[in-house]
Write a protein that holds these residues in place. Structure first.
Motif, mmCIF file in Angstrom:
data_model
loop_
_atom_site.group_PDB
_atom_site.id
_atom_site.type_symbol
_atom_site.label_atom_id
_atom_site.label_comp_id
_atom_site.label_asym_id
_atom_site.label_seq_id
_atom_site.Cartn_x
_atom_site.Cartn_y
_atom_site.Cartn_z
ATOM 1 N N ASP A 57 16.200 -42.529 16.390
ATOM 2 C CA ASP A 57 16.902 -41.266 16.604
ATOM 3 C C ASP A 57 18.403 -41.453 16.419
ATOM 4 O O ASP A 57 18.874 -42.525 16.015
ATOM 5 C CB ASP A 57 16.557 -40.675 17.980
ATOM 6 C CG ASP A 57 17.108 -41.488 19.142
ATOM 7 O OD1 ASP A 57 17.865 -42.472 18.921
ATOM 8 O OD2 ASP A 57 16.788 -41.146 20.295
ATOM 9 N N CYS A 58 19.163 -40.419 16.703
ATOM 10 C CA CYS A 58 20.609 -40.450 16.467
ATOM 11 C C CYS A 58 21.334 -41.416 17.402
ATOM 12 O O CYS A 58 22.478 -41.799 17.142
ATOM 13 C CB CYS A 58 21.190 -39.043 16.615
ATOM 14 S SG CYS A 58 20.541 -37.868 15.403
ATOM 15 N N GLU A 59 20.696 -41.815 18.496
ATOM 16 C CA GLU A 59 21.274 -42.781 19.426
ATOM 17 C C GLU A 59 20.816 -44.205 19.124
ATOM 18 O O GLU A 59 21.150 -45.132 19.865
ATOM 19 C CB GLU A 59 20.904 -42.428 20.870
ATOM 20 C CG GLU A 59 21.672 -41.248 21.459
ATOM 21 C CD GLU A 59 21.219 -39.913 20.872
ATOM 22 O OE1 GLU A 59 19.987 -39.694 20.821
ATOM 23 O OE2 GLU A 59 22.075 -39.123 20.448
ATOM 24 N N CYS A 64 8.278 -44.728 19.381
ATOM 25 C CA CYS A 64 6.996 -45.426 19.418
ATOM 26 C C CYS A 64 5.950 -44.517 20.042
ATOM 27 O O CYS A 64 6.280 -43.546 20.726
ATOM 28 C CB CYS A 64 7.102 -46.713 20.238
ATOM 29 S SG CYS A 64 8.127 -47.984 19.460
ATOM 30 N N VAL A 65 4.703 -44.852 19.783
ATOM 31 C CA VAL A 65 3.601 -44.126 20.406
ATOM 32 C C VAL A 65 2.750 -45.127 21.175
ATOM 33 O O VAL A 65 2.600 -46.279 20.772
ATOM 34 C CB VAL A 65 2.754 -43.365 19.366
ATOM 35 C CG1 VAL A 65 3.574 -42.279 18.711
ATOM 36 C CG2 VAL A 65 2.180 -44.299 18.311
ATOM 37 N N TYR A 167 12.509 -46.478 22.641
ATOM 38 C CA TYR A 167 12.874 -47.813 23.079
ATOM 39 C C TYR A 167 14.089 -48.317 22.314
ATOM 40 O O TYR A 167 14.305 -47.953 21.152
ATOM 41 C CB TYR A 167 11.712 -48.787 22.856
ATOM 42 C CG TYR A 167 10.493 -48.493 23.682
ATOM 43 C CD1 TYR A 167 10.499 -48.686 25.063
ATOM 44 C CD2 TYR A 167 9.319 -48.024 23.082
ATOM 45 C CE1 TYR A 167 9.368 -48.419 25.822
ATOM 46 C CE2 TYR A 167 8.191 -47.760 23.836
ATOM 47 C CZ TYR A 167 8.223 -47.954 25.202
ATOM 48 O OH TYR A 167 7.105 -47.684 25.958
ATOM 49 N N THR A 168 14.838 -49.193 22.956
ATOM 50 C CA THR A 168 15.977 -49.828 22.289
ATOM 51 C C THR A 168 15.477 -50.979 21.406
ATOM 52 O O THR A 168 14.334 -51.430 21.522
ATOM 53 C CB THR A 168 16.969 -50.389 23.313
ATOM 54 O OG1 THR A 168 16.333 -51.463 24.034
ATOM 55 C CG2 THR A 168 17.441 -49.319 24.285
ATOM 56 N N GLU A 169 16.371 -51.482 20.566
ATOM 57 C CA GLU A 169 16.024 -52.631 19.726
ATOM 58 C C GLU A 169 15.635 -53.833 20.579
ATOM 59 O O GLU A 169 14.656 -54.528 20.268
ATOM 60 C CB GLU A 169 17.201 -52.987 18.816
ATOM 61 C CG GLU A 169 16.933 -54.164 17.907
ATOM 62 C CD GLU A 169 18.056 -54.417 16.915
ATOM 63 O OE1 GLU A 169 18.051 -55.497 16.301
ATOM 64 O OE2 GLU A 169 18.927 -53.546 16.751
ATOM 65 N N ASP A 170 16.382 -54.068 21.650
ATOM 66 C CA ASP A 170 16.069 -55.206 22.525
ATOM 67 C C ASP A 170 14.696 -55.055 23.166
ATOM 68 O O ASP A 170 13.963 -56.042 23.326
ATOM 69 C CB ASP A 170 17.135 -55.355 23.611
ATOM 70 C CG ASP A 170 18.461 -55.880 23.077
ATOM 71 O OD1 ASP A 170 18.470 -56.430 21.947
ATOM 72 O OD2 ASP A 170 19.483 -55.736 23.768
ATOM 73 N N GLU A 173 12.044 -55.916 20.596
ATOM 74 C CA GLU A 173 12.003 -57.367 20.436
ATOM 75 C C GLU A 173 11.240 -58.018 21.589
ATOM 76 O O GLU A 173 10.419 -58.925 21.375
ATOM 77 C CB GLU A 173 13.427 -57.935 20.362
ATOM 78 C CG GLU A 173 14.174 -57.606 19.098
ATOM 79 C CD GLU A 173 13.714 -58.462 17.919
ATOM 80 O OE1 GLU A 173 13.181 -59.572 18.151
ATOM 81 O OE2 GLU A 173 13.886 -58.022 16.770
ATOM 82 N N GLU A 174 11.494 -57.558 22.791
ATOM 83 C CA GLU A 174 10.805 -58.128 23.955
ATOM 84 C C GLU A 174 9.305 -57.854 23.877
ATOM 85 O O GLU A 174 8.481 -58.741 24.156
ATOM 86 C CB GLU A 174 11.370 -57.547 25.252
ATOM 87 C CG GLU A 174 10.718 -58.126 26.497
ATOM 88 C CD GLU A 174 11.259 -57.538 27.783
ATOM 89 O OE1 GLU A 174 10.721 -57.877 28.848
ATOM 90 O OE2 GLU A 174 12.210 -56.729 27.726
ATOM 91 N N PHE A 175 8.937 -56.630 23.499
ATOM 92 C CA PHE A 175 7.518 -56.297 23.368
ATOM 93 C C PHE A 175 6.828 -57.237 22.366
ATOM 94 O O PHE A 175 5.723 -57.733 22.610
ATOM 95 C CB PHE A 175 7.335 -54.849 22.897
ATOM 96 C CG PHE A 175 7.718 -53.816 23.907
ATOM 97 C CD1 PHE A 175 7.715 -54.096 25.267
ATOM 98 C CD2 PHE A 175 8.078 -52.542 23.499
ATOM 99 C CE1 PHE A 175 8.058 -53.130 26.193
ATOM 100 C CE2 PHE A 175 8.430 -51.570 24.419
ATOM 101 C CZ PHE A 175 8.423 -51.863 25.770
#
Length: 200
Positions: A57-59, A64-65, A167-170, A173-175
């Protein structure tokens, strides 16, 4: 190079449709190997091509689903995805590439909107790759969509029950590193999207 391919190719000796309905063509085959020996049974199946969308998104949060996946009997976190529509309404078929009623990008835009209610004007094709070259003949078309905006609600199929999460990029990555992002093509899509963003 082409000669090497011919030397390695298997020859189909026989084929039987075990299940052939509107959902899948599951086949039992016999193959002659390059050394002349015949191996059977070998099982393979046909399904339709599908798309996977790494959407943000813009932020900069990623859409994710979460949904139940019966193969591993778990609720998974993954990217929006879905099959290309076919003109004959089936999930598979002979000459399947010719029977699609929409191209992969159109399918990606439709699936993102239907599953999440988001849309984007910024699309990039990342890769088209066999989904499972060992057993199946369908392809995954992977796209990246940026600056997605909420434009409506979900419009799910009768067999879809899923929640949308950001979700954020971090967090993604954690997932992945903790085994909570369990679709292999989706992990590949994430890595390609990361690489693509680095070269923008």
């Amino acid at each position: 190079m082409e000669n090497n391919r011919d030397e390695l190719a298997w020859e189909e000796v026989s084929m039987e449709h075990i299940v052939q309905d509107e959902w899948i063509d599951f086949r039992r085959l016999a193959y002659r190997f390059p050394d002349g020996t015949v191996f059977e049974p070998y099982y393979a199946y046909s399904r339709r091509d599908y798309v996977v969308i790494v959407a943000s998104d813009c932020e900069g949060r990623f859409l994710c689903v979460r949904q139940f996946r019966q193969g591993i009997r778990e609720v998974t976190t993954e990217f929006p995805a879905g099959g290309l529509e076919r003109s004959d309404g089936r999930e598979y078929g002979p000459g399947s590439r010719e029977n699609f009623s929409e191209d992969a990008l159109a399918a990606a835009k439709r699936e993102l909107l239907e599953e999440t209610g988001y849309a984007s004007c910024e699309w990039r094709h990342l890769i088209t790759i066999p989904s499972n070259a060992t057993l199946a003949d369908n392809y995954a078309h992977v796209y990246m969509a940026e600056n997605c905006r909420k434009v409506g609600g979900q419009d799910l199929d009768d067999t879809e029950f899923l929640h949308v999460e950001l979700y954020t990029e971090d967090e993604i990555e954690e997932f992945i590193h903790t085994g909570k992002f369990q679709q292999s093509v989706h992990v590949m899509a994430w890595l390609l999207a990361k690489e693509s963003r680095l070269h923008q």
